[in-house]
Design an enzyme around this catalytic site. Sequence first.
Site, PDB file in Angstrom:
ATOM      1  N   ASP A  46      29.647  16.288  73.732  1.00  9.21           N
ATOM      2  CA  ASP A  46      30.373  17.366  74.392  1.00  9.21           C
ATOM      3  C   ASP A  46      31.188  18.224  73.434  1.00  9.21           C
ATOM      4  OD1 ASP A  46      32.319  15.557  73.747  1.00  9.21           O
ATOM      5  OD2 ASP A  46      33.097  15.333  75.772  1.00  9.21           O
ATOM      6  N   CYS A  47      30.774  18.328  72.200  1.00 15.33           N
ATOM      7  CA  CYS A  47      31.466  19.157  71.220  1.00 15.33           C
ATOM      8  C   CYS A  47      31.215  20.635  71.530  1.00 15.33           C
ATOM      9  CB  CYS A  47      30.970  18.821  69.817  1.00 15.33           C
ATOM     10  SG  CYS A  47      31.555  19.961  68.557  1.00 15.33           S
ATOM     11  N   LYS A  98      28.099   6.821  61.753  1.00 18.52           N
ATOM     12  CA  LYS A  98      27.348   7.917  61.133  1.00 18.52           C
ATOM     13  C   LYS A  98      26.341   7.374  60.118  1.00 18.52           C
ATOM     14  CE  LYS A  98      31.363  10.784  61.785  1.00 18.52           C
ATOM     15  NZ  LYS A  98      32.619  11.167  61.201  1.00 18.52           N
ATOM     16  N   VAL A 153      30.290  17.580  63.020  1.00 20.36           N
ATOM     17  CA  VAL A 153      29.173  18.266  63.652  1.00 20.36           C
ATOM     18  C   VAL A 153      29.683  19.586  64.210  1.00 20.36           C
ATOM     19  CG1 VAL A 153      27.855  16.191  64.199  1.00 20.36           C
ATOM     20  CG2 VAL A 153      29.570  16.995  65.827  1.00 20.36           C
ATOM     21  N   SER A 207      30.378  26.013  62.487  1.00 22.71           N
ATOM     22  CA  SER A 207      29.672  26.714  63.561  1.00 22.71           C
ATOM     23  C   SER A 207      29.748  28.235  63.410  1.00 22.71           C
ATOM     24  CB  SER A 207      30.190  26.274  64.935  1.00 22.71           C
ATOM     25  OG  SER A 207      31.537  26.627  65.110  1.00 22.71           O
ATOM     26  N   HIS A 222      35.219  22.747  78.907  1.00 21.89           N
ATOM     27  CA  HIS A 222      36.098  21.653  78.481  1.00 21.89           C
ATOM     28  C   HIS A 222      37.476  21.773  79.117  1.00 21.89           C
ATOM     29  CE1 HIS A 222      32.953  20.838  75.625  1.00 21.89           C
ATOM     30  NE2 HIS A 222      33.563  19.726  75.314  1.00 21.89           N
TER      31      HIS A 222
END
Length: 162
Positions: A8-9, A36, A49, A62, A148
């Site tokens: 859920d990032c 990881k 991530v 991102s 979120h």
Amino acid sequence: GAPNMLGDCPFCQRVLLTLEGKKVPYKLILINLSDKPKWFLEVNPEGKVPVVKFDDKWVSDSDVIVGILEEKFPEPALVTPSEFSSVGSKVFGAFVTFLKSKDPSDGSEQALLAELKALDEHLKAHGPYVAGEKVTAVDLALAPKLYHLDVALGHYKNWTVP
């Protein structure tokens, strides 16, 4: 906590939405952030991530990933016109402040409500999306954060978006 499911990032969701919006084929590799893999830490020592491999280079920010995708795959263009690029930019910070707040009189709820109202008014005037009729990068960054906000505040504060 679910290593074989998409997490859920909101930053990963933004990258995935961009890939889907541009119809770019990709290979999704899920990473168990509690365990990881060695290869992942070798290419991305911070262990954050999302991370994307472009040609032979790994990129783990991102904003940079979305910029590269726009450059490499210009159609359909997802560039947000500059006059709309900051719309909703304060919502996530206001959400986090309110979420962490333990003092109902500190103004954090009112600050969040003001940011949400400003976003709502903008969408009513210019929508249905931030820049009008077409989804742009700012929508793809904002949507996961709004999701979120809704889920977390509902769960932790029994609060709903008015």
